[in-house]
Design a protein around this motif. Structure first.
Motif, PDB file in Angstrom:
ATOM      1  N   ASN A  11       0.835  -1.216   0.000  1.00  0.00           N
ATOM      2  CA  ASN A  11       0.000   0.000   0.000  1.00  0.00           C
ATOM      3  C   ASN A  11       0.865   1.260   0.000  1.00  0.00           C
ATOM      4  N   ASP A  12       2.043   1.177  -0.628  1.00  0.00           N
ATOM      5  CA  ASP A  12       2.911   2.342  -0.764  1.00  0.00           C
ATOM      6  C   ASP A  12       2.464   3.097  -2.020  1.00  0.00           C
ATOM      7  N   VAL A  13       1.840   4.248  -1.840  1.00  0.00           N
ATOM      8  CA  VAL A  13       1.264   4.959  -2.987  1.00  0.00           C
ATOM      9  C   VAL A  13       2.331   5.373  -3.996  1.00  0.00           C
ATOM     10  N   ARG A  14       3.577   5.467  -3.559  1.00  0.00           N
ATOM     11  CA  ARG A  14       4.648   5.829  -4.496  1.00  0.00           C
ATOM     12  C   ARG A  14       4.804   4.762  -5.574  1.00  0.00           C
ATOM     13  N   ASN A  15       4.486   3.503  -5.211  1.00  0.00           N
ATOM     14  CA  ASN A  15       4.576   2.406  -6.181  1.00  0.00           C
ATOM     15  C   ASN A  15       3.368   2.357  -7.120  1.00  0.00           C
ATOM     16  N   LEU A  16       2.376   3.222  -6.867  1.00  0.00           N
ATOM     17  CA  LEU A  16       1.185   3.285  -7.722  1.00  0.00           C
ATOM     18  C   LEU A  16       1.207   4.508  -8.640  1.00  0.00           C
TER      19      LEU A  16
ATOM     20  N   PRO B 264      -7.382   2.282  -8.424  1.00  0.00           N
ATOM     21  CA  PRO B 264      -6.388   1.856  -7.425  1.00  0.00           C
ATOM     22  C   PRO B 264      -7.071   1.049  -6.317  1.00  0.00           C
ATOM     23  N   ALA B 265      -6.295   0.153  -5.697  1.00  0.00           N
ATOM     24  CA  ALA B 265      -6.863  -0.751  -4.689  1.00  0.00           C
ATOM     25  C   ALA B 265      -6.216  -0.540  -3.325  1.00  0.00           C
ATOM     26  N   LEU B 266      -7.037  -0.737  -2.291  1.00  0.00           N
ATOM     27  CA  LEU B 266      -6.549  -0.818  -0.920  1.00  0.00           C
ATOM     28  C   LEU B 266      -6.304  -2.295  -0.647  1.00  0.00           C
ATOM     29  N   SER B 267      -5.040  -2.713  -0.491  1.00  0.00           N
ATOM     30  CA  SER B 267      -4.760  -4.120  -0.167  1.00  0.00           C
ATOM     31  C   SER B 267      -5.158  -4.337   1.293  1.00  0.00           C
TER      32      SER B 267
ATOM     33  N   SER C 130      -4.018  -5.652  11.135  1.00  0.00           N
ATOM     34  CA  SER C 130      -2.820  -5.563  11.976  1.00  0.00           C
ATOM     35  C   SER C 130      -3.003  -4.356  12.887  1.00  0.00           C
ATOM     36  N   PRO C 131      -2.112  -4.165  13.859  1.00  0.00           N
ATOM     37  CA  PRO C 131      -2.231  -2.982  14.729  1.00  0.00           C
ATOM     38  C   PRO C 131      -2.166  -1.660  13.974  1.00  0.00           C
TER      39      PRO C 131
ATOM     40  N   TYR D 179      -6.820   4.119   8.741  1.00  0.00           N
ATOM     41  CA  TYR D 179      -5.699   3.940   7.804  1.00  0.00           C
ATOM     42  C   TYR D 179      -6.228   3.800   6.377  1.00  0.00           C
ATOM     43  N   PHE D 180      -7.243   2.936   6.183  1.00  0.00           N
ATOM     44  CA  PHE D 180      -7.744   2.675   4.835  1.00  0.00           C
ATOM     45  C   PHE D 180      -8.520   3.871   4.269  1.00  0.00           C
ATOM     46  N   VAL D 181      -9.242   4.601   5.119  1.00  0.00           N
ATOM     47  CA  VAL D 181      -9.968   5.790   4.650  1.00  0.00           C
ATOM     48  C   VAL D 181      -8.976   6.866   4.208  1.00  0.00           C
ATOM     49  N   LYS D 182      -7.919   7.054   4.995  1.00  0.00           N
ATOM     50  CA  LYS D 182      -6.877   8.043   4.647  1.00  0.00           C
ATOM     51  C   LYS D 182      -6.209   7.666   3.330  1.00  0.00           C
ATOM     52  N   LEU D 183      -5.911   6.357   3.165  1.00  0.00           N
ATOM     53  CA  LEU D 183      -5.281   5.866   1.937  1.00  0.00           C
ATOM     54  C   LEU D 183      -6.195   6.103   0.733  1.00  0.00           C
ATOM     55  N   ALA D 184      -7.487   5.822   0.901  1.00  0.00           N
ATOM     56  CA  ALA D 184      -8.448   6.017  -0.190  1.00  0.00           C
ATOM     57  C   ALA D 184      -8.499   7.487  -0.608  1.00  0.00           C
ATOM     58  N   LYS D 185      -8.501   8.391   0.367  1.00  0.00           N
ATOM     59  CA  LYS D 185      -8.540   9.826   0.055  1.00  0.00           C
ATOM     60  C   LYS D 185      -7.311  10.254  -0.752  1.00  0.00           C
ATOM     61  N   GLU D 186      -6.164   9.696  -0.376  1.00  0.00           N
ATOM     62  CA  GLU D 186      -4.922  10.005  -1.094  1.00  0.00           C
ATOM     63  C   GLU D 186      -5.003   9.517  -2.537  1.00  0.00           C
ATOM     64  N   LEU D 187      -5.568   8.326  -2.731  1.00  0.00           N
ATOM     65  CA  LEU D 187      -5.672   7.749  -4.082  1.00  0.00           C
ATOM     66  C   LEU D 187      -6.658   8.528  -4.951  1.00  0.00           C
TER      67      LEU D 187
END
Length: 487
Positions: A120-125, A141-144, A148-149, A155-163
């Motif tokens: 889930n490293d956005v730099r790789n996307l 784009p996908a959230l893998s 985990s802690p 975490y996933f909502v923040k990632l989605a907003k970035e994408l």
């Protein structure tokens, strides 16, 4: 709420998950007319392990398969799975190769490109998103998804907003190990629908028996599109079956509007295909049974079979449960990477090594060192620095930039190496991703056409690949015996 849209995976992930990606183009074509008339949002038919499998096992040109499907399915969007900077291979490629692959995939018939990164490293996307948009593809784009802690709903909502800011046309929740449970799915989809304004697409499996319930709760929360697979290759390690979901939603506000009679006609054809794959031994009935080990150990089904193979080779099958217990510990030490290709194989192989050597981290695989050195991208959680020092040495450098920024352009080199051999720009891309396998395919193709096979290229620095996957697998497997390096 609007009707629910469906992506059917019968032409890609269904047979990758159940039958080692061994469906041939001739298995697909007789059903294409009826599939094209059903009204799916898209048909997933390319990418993932299909590219490798076409060349390695089926003696098919994956590009020709795509062009053939495009002609046979003129009214339906065609979708593929793309591993970010890894494209469809198992290492990072330079940006010019990523650009050319996106361009040619879209040119040859792909409409929707689902792009994921194992960490889930956005730099790789970045590159894949940029070039999908540049050449007119639908960018998903996908959230893998993992647990985990550090992998919270926030975490996933923040990632989605970035994408979305990076240009996503839709966001996929990619639950590759069937870890997303029904009420968690409801909560996550509800948050995403409230906080971002592009369609949400859910991809899950039915390995643990929760997939149907997960989809239904996501539907209640407002998910826009879901992945399912026609029943002959649905359920088990594949996606939940399409027909039961269509029947369940009929007459509700989320009615898919799809015709069950047409699906029955398509399913009749694929039942015959599934029977042949079963007879050939590539579709094992075990893939249909519920396996709750995934919920307990967070280990995807394909990773479990890899572990069993590794332990068999080492005559250490009795260590199976020790290895299962070691996997979460290695994953924690490595900063909680999601367990999806290639990180699932890397963490699994290191756990096997730790158990079989009788001492944790007495040896490291080359890939483990690469993960800890940042070669695969930024790890989501805190790495155990003691383990990292042991792997890389006291002066070991850790990459902190986007890993692909360290790569020189590669396309011209591959084109030069294949001069006199490649018949198209697509051939150069096949060679870039799978050099040895593609060369063998080109030789066979030339012989079939009655031509003299061209001389093999001699690239300057092309390392021998890790041992190829066993015949019962559609993906590369990491083996302990040829990846270990003593520290």
């Amino acid at each position: 709420m609007a009707k629910l849209f469906i992506t059917d995976t019968i032409l890609r992930d269904a047979h990758q998950s159940q039958a080692a990606t061994r469906m041939r183009i001739e298995d697909m074509l007789p059903a294409c007319d009826i599939l094209d008339s059903i009204g799916y949002w898209s048909l997933e038919c390319w990418g993932g392990a299909t590219f490798d499998s076409c060349l390695r096992f089926l003696n098919e040109d994956p590009w020709e398969r795509l062009r053939t499907l495009r002609k046979a399915l003129p009214h339906t969007k065609l979708q593929m799975l793309f591993r970010g900077q890894n494209i469809l291979g198992y290492k990072h490629y330079a940006d010019d190769v990523v650009e050319q692959f996106c361009r040619k995939a879209i040119e040859n018939g792909i409409d929707v490109i689902r792009i994921f990164d194992a960490l889930n490293d956005v730099r790789n996307l970045e590159a894949a998103i940029k070039y999908t948009k540049k050449y007119g593809g639908w960018c998903e784009p996908a959230l893998s998804y993992t647990i985990s802690p550090v992998h919270s709903e926030d975490y996933f909502v923040k990632l989605a907003k970035e994408l979305v800011q990076m240009g996503a046309d839709s966001i996929c929740i990619k639950d590759m190990a069937n870890l997303l449970l029904p009420y968690s799915a409801y909560s996550l989809v509800k948050r995403l629908k409230a906080e971002i304004d592009v369609p949400i697409h859910l991809h899950t499996h039915n390995t643990t028996g929760t997939g149907d319930m997960t989809i239904l709760k996501a539907v209640e929360a407002g998910v826009d599109i879901v992945d399912t697979a026609l029943s002959p290759l649905g359920n088990g390690t594949s996606q939940p079956a399409t027909e039961p979901l269509v029947a369940t939603l009929k007459g509700t506000e989320r009615d898919t509007g799809l015709d069950l009679n047409k699906m029955a006609e398509a399913a009749k054809h694929f039942r015959g295909v599934a029977a042949r794959l079963k007879k050939e031994g590539v579709l094992d009935p075990k893939v249909l049974s519920v396996d709750t080990n995934t919920l307990m150990y967070q280990v995807p089904g394909g990773m479990l079979s890899n572990l069993i193979n590794q332990l068999k080779q080492a005559n250490a099958e009795d260590k199976y449960y020790e290895v299962l217990a070691e996997i979460p510990r290695v994953r924690e030490d490595f900063g909680y990477p999601p367990l999806v290709t290639p990180t699932s194989q890397i963490v699994g192989s290191q756990a096997v090594l730790n158990v079989l050597s009788g001492e944790r981290y007495k040896m490291f695989t080359k890939e483990s060192k690469g993960v800890l050195a940042g070669e695969y991208g930024r790890l989501p959680g805190k790495v155990n620095e003691e383990v990292r020092r042991k792997a890389l040495g006291p002066d070991g450098k850790v990459i902190t930039c986007r890993p692909a920024d360290l790569l020189e352009p590669e396309l011209a080199k591959y084109t030069e190496e294949l001069k006199g051999i490649a018949k198209s720009e697509e051939d150069v891309l096949s060679y870039a991703l799978f050099p040895q396998v593609a060369m063998k395919f080109f030789e066979n193709r030339d012989k079939k056409a009655g031509e003299t096979p061209a001389a093999k290229p001699e690239p300057a620095a092309q390392a021998a690949p890790a041992k190829a996957a066993p015949a019962d697998s559609g993906v590369r497997t990491l083996y302990v015996e040829d990846l270990t390096e003593k520290v």
